[in-house]
Design an enzyme around this catalytic site. Structure first.
Site, PDB file in Angstrom:
ATOM      1  N   GLY A 252       0.821  -1.223   0.000  1.00 37.70           N
ATOM      2  CA  GLY A 252       0.000   0.000   0.000  1.00 37.70           C
ATOM      3  C   GLY A 252       0.848   1.264   0.000  1.00 37.70           C
ATOM      4  O   GLY A 252       0.578   2.221  -0.744  1.00 37.70           O
ATOM      5  N   LYS A 253       1.910   1.248   0.810  1.00 35.91           N
ATOM      6  CA  LYS A 253       2.729   2.460   0.911  1.00 35.91           C
ATOM      7  C   LYS A 253       3.682   2.568  -0.272  1.00 35.91           C
ATOM      8  O   LYS A 253       3.989   3.674  -0.734  1.00 35.91           O
ATOM      9  CB  LYS A 253       3.458   2.472   2.260  1.00 35.91           C
ATOM     10  CG  LYS A 253       2.451   2.490   3.409  1.00 35.91           C
ATOM     11  CD  LYS A 253       3.069   2.421   4.772  1.00 35.91           C
ATOM     12  CE  LYS A 253       2.000   2.265   5.839  1.00 35.91           C
ATOM     13  NZ  LYS A 253       1.322   0.926   5.836  1.00 35.91           N
ATOM     14  N   ASP A 294      16.090  -9.529   3.930  1.00 39.73           N
ATOM     15  CA  ASP A 294      15.929  -9.023   5.295  1.00 39.73           C
ATOM     16  C   ASP A 294      16.468  -7.589   5.270  1.00 39.73           C
ATOM     17  O   ASP A 294      17.664  -7.374   5.031  1.00 39.73           O
ATOM     18  CB  ASP A 294      16.741  -9.906   6.250  1.00 39.73           C
ATOM     19  CG  ASP A 294      16.645  -9.419   7.687  1.00 39.73           C
ATOM     20  OD1 ASP A 294      16.402  -8.215   7.914  1.00 39.73           O
ATOM     21  OD2 ASP A 294      16.830 -10.248   8.600  1.00 39.73           O
ATOM     22  N   ASP A 310       7.884   0.738   7.861  1.00 36.57           N
ATOM     23  CA  ASP A 310       6.572   0.323   8.382  1.00 36.57           C
ATOM     24  C   ASP A 310       6.832  -1.041   9.009  1.00 36.57           C
ATOM     25  O   ASP A 310       6.655  -2.082   8.373  1.00 36.57           O
ATOM     26  CB  ASP A 310       5.590   0.241   7.206  1.00 36.57           C
ATOM     27  CG  ASP A 310       4.184  -0.125   7.632  1.00 36.57           C
ATOM     28  OD1 ASP A 310       3.863   0.014   8.822  1.00 36.57           O
ATOM     29  OD2 ASP A 310       3.404  -0.544   6.753  1.00 36.57           O
ATOM     30  N   CYS A 363       1.484  -0.195  13.064  1.00 35.98           N
ATOM     31  CA  CYS A 363       0.025  -0.216  13.253  1.00 35.98           C
ATOM     32  C   CYS A 363      -0.283  -0.899  14.582  1.00 35.98           C
ATOM     33  O   CYS A 363      -1.144  -1.760  14.664  1.00 35.98           O
ATOM     34  CB  CYS A 363      -0.668  -0.907  12.084  1.00 35.98           C
ATOM     35  SG  CYS A 363      -0.069  -2.578  11.761  1.00 35.98           S
TER      36      CYS A 363
HETATM   37  C1  LIG Z   1       3.330  -3.968   8.565  1.00 36.76           C
HETATM   38  S1  LIG Z   1       3.717  -5.045   7.273  1.00 36.76           S
HETATM   39  C2  LIG Z   1       4.080  -3.907   5.965  1.00 36.76           C
HETATM   40  C3  LIG Z   1       2.870  -3.321   5.277  1.00 36.76           C
HETATM   41  C4  LIG Z   1       3.259  -2.532   4.041  1.00 36.76           C
HETATM   42  N1  LIG Z   1       4.217  -1.490   4.351  1.00 36.76           N
HETATM   43  C5  LIG Z   1       2.067  -1.893   3.371  1.00 36.76           C
HETATM   44  O1  LIG Z   1       1.818  -0.719   3.543  1.00 36.76           O
HETATM   45  O2  LIG Z   1       1.366  -2.606   2.631  1.00 36.76           O
HETATM   46  C6  LIG Z   1       5.300  -5.596   7.738  1.00 36.76           C
HETATM   47  C7  LIG Z   1       6.089  -6.338   6.684  1.00 36.76           C
HETATM   48  O3  LIG Z   1       7.413  -6.491   7.185  1.00 36.76           O
HETATM   49  C8  LIG Z   1       7.964  -7.647   6.590  1.00 36.76           C
HETATM   50  N2  LIG Z   1       9.177  -7.949   7.363  1.00 36.76           N
HETATM   51  C9  LIG Z   1       9.271  -8.465   8.607  1.00 36.76           C
HETATM   52  N3  LIG Z   1      10.571  -8.518   8.986  1.00 36.76           N
HETATM   53  C10 LIG Z   1      11.298  -8.029   7.954  1.00 36.76           C
HETATM   54  C11 LIG Z   1      12.688  -7.819   7.733  1.00 36.76           C
HETATM   55  N4  LIG Z   1      13.586  -8.141   8.665  1.00 36.76           N
HETATM   56  N5  LIG Z   1      13.076  -7.298   6.555  1.00 36.76           N
HETATM   57  C12 LIG Z   1      12.168  -6.991   5.603  1.00 36.76           C
HETATM   58  N6  LIG Z   1      10.844  -7.170   5.758  1.00 36.76           N
HETATM   59  C13 LIG Z   1      10.414  -7.673   6.917  1.00 36.76           C
HETATM   60  C14 LIG Z   1       6.842  -8.643   6.629  1.00 36.76           C
HETATM   61  O4  LIG Z   1       7.035  -9.666   5.663  1.00 36.76           O
HETATM   62  C15 LIG Z   1       5.631  -7.740   6.334  1.00 36.76           C
HETATM   63  O5  LIG Z   1       5.328  -7.808   4.962  1.00 36.76           O
END
Ligand SMILES: C[S@@+](CC[C@H](N)C(=O)[O-])C[C@H]1O[C@@H](n2cnc3c(N)ncnc32)[C@H](O)[C@@H]1O
Length: 430
Positions: A252-253, A294, A310, A363
């Site tokens: 989304g972002k 990551d 996010d 969130c």
């Molecule tokens: C809150 S959601 C993001 C929502 C997204 N920004 C949106 O607006 O649609 C968090 C995301 O962080 C990812 N995530 C978790 N740990 C991570 C890491 N160490 N590096 C990259 N992505 C990670 C997850 O796979 C998940 O898709």
């Protein structure tokens, strides 16, 4: 009233699927999402599948008061399967307005369908009939959230705010849309039966299949809660600036940053979730560099004009759309997530060019994931300072602005509700 499967043997598969889905939703974080992909649920007719999902959502939205009502009628806790059947039975009567006789009869049939629970079908019948005769109060805010979470909200925000947050738990939210072109708002508001919110989000009164709504196929909008749309706006991107979206999926972002004309790099560690980012970019006719990694360890030393983090979080602010987060979350999850957020925030700092800006958001309603993260980052990273958010900037509700210039958006800060978010904007010294 939800379209009901018939009150006969054909109604049982939908209710049996709801039982499995409720068990999955309550067993672990993301259990609901996993349960929704279960082959038994997918094998149901679309109407039964929709009913099963609606029934589980109705149960989760009133789980606290439902459990209190059941406890008042049960001398000792029955086996888990029977507890779930009783919860679903009450949610049908009081959440979905299923005729009481249908809810009770199908609950008894479901109890009888398993040899272990069969001996308790009389109990299920008696408990449900008793509660139908003397309906319990199901809207007490103090019962609507798990007690440990309610206590945390009261400690963080005060009693009145905690009650106002919890009072939204049973309410089904409207759908919010972000537009590819802000200038499209007036033209799309009418066909989408939408109100234009501060910041340009459209809040539609439409229900049902999103892909059938006007403008979807042409890629003129995407679904995004009004609060979730605020962080990317606060980066105030200029065309051709570089932007890094560090935890991007489902995107989304990323779409907002790309629609602003920036050169966007979208990173997420989940390849599966990134397919959603690519699909969304394609539908919207936007582009971004999409990388599976990551974000805390991603190689190279590229820096960006603007960085958006996010971060993965407990997501307690999203309970309006995902009531399972309230019941699957554990206090120990919050500590583990806070450690990951801190690592990602350090990486976000390294990725921000001197003079560049960094927006951090979650969130979550939990201060350890929001206020405390940013305060700790600033004290260990002297190159960064707060860039206070101005009143109304990004379309944020006035009540959300904190004295330090960060946003603590609480779900009741917008009429009709909104996702809870913490958002801070920081700037790196030149
Ligand atoms: C809150 S959601 C993001 C929502 C997204 N920004 C949106 O607006 O649609 C968090 C995301 O962080 C990812 N995530 C978790 N740990 C991570 C890491 N160490 N590096 C990259 N992505 C990670 C997850 O796979 C998940 O898709």
């Amino acid at each position: 009233m939800t379209d009901l499967p018939p009150n006969d043997a054909q109604g049982l598969p939908a209710r049996a699927a709801a039982l499995d889905l409720l068990t999955a939703a309550l067993s672990r974080r993301a259990g609901m999402d996993e349960g929704l992909t279960h082959p038994a649920l997918k094998a149901l007719a679309p109407r039964d599948r929709a009913f099963a999902r609606a029934l589980v959502m109705a149960t989760l939205r009133r789980l606290g008061p439902i459990d209190a009502a059941l406890q008042s009628r049960l001398a000792k806790p029955p086996p888990e399967r029977v507890v779930q059947i009783l919860r679903l039975g009450l949610a049908q009567v009081f959440g979905l307005q299923t005729p009481a006789h249908a809810a009770v009869a199908t609950s008894v049939d479901l109890t009888a369908a398993d040899k272990n629970s069969r001996p308790l079908k009389g109990l299920v019948n008696a408990v449900l009939r008793g509660l139908v005769r003397e309906p319990p109060a199901l809207d007490d805010p103090e019962l609507l959230a798990p007690q440990w979470l309610y206590a945390r909200w009261r400690a963080a925000f005060g009693e009145a705010e905690a009650r106002a947050i919890a009072a939204l738990i049973p309410q089904e939210p409207a759908t919010d849309l972000s537009l590819k072109a802000k200038s499209d708002a007036a033209a799309l508001a009418e066909p989408l039966e939408a109100e234009i919110l501060a910041g340009g989000t459209l809040r539609t009164a439409l229900r049902g299949e999103v892909s059938a709504w006007p403008g979807f196929a042409e890629g003129r909008w995407w679904v995004q809660d009004a609060s979730a749309a605020v962080p990317a706006r606060l980066l105030k991107l200029q065309p051709d600036e570089t932007a890094l979206d560090m935890c991007a999926a489902p995107g989304g972002k990323t779409l907002q940053l790309a629609a602003a004309g920036a050169k966007v790099t979208a990173v997420d560690k989940s390849a599966g979730r990134l397919t959603r980012v690519n699909e969304n970019l394609a539908r919207l006719g936007l582009s971004a560099e999409v990388i599976t990694a990551d974000a805390a360890q991603w190689g190279g030393a590229r820096q960006f004009d603007a960085v958006l983090l996010d971060a993965p979080c407990s997501a307690t602010g999203t309970f309006r759309r995902h009531p399972d987060v309230l019941w699957a979350a554990k206090a120990s999850d919050i500590a583990g997530l806070a450690a990951a957020q801190s690592r990602l925030l350090d990486a976000a700092g390294r990725r921000t060019r001197p003079g560049g800006r960094l927006v951090y958001c979650v969130c979550s309603l939990e201060p350890e994931e929001g206020e405390a993260q940013v305060a700790a980052f600033l004290s260990r990273t002297p190159q960064f300072a707060r860039d206070p958010i101005a009143p109304g900037e990004g379309g944020a509700p006035a009540a959300s602005l904190r004295p330090d210039g960060a946003l603590r958006i609480l779900p009741h800060h917008r009429d009709g509700g909104t996702d809870g978010f913490y958002i801070a904007r920081l700037v790196r010294a030149e």
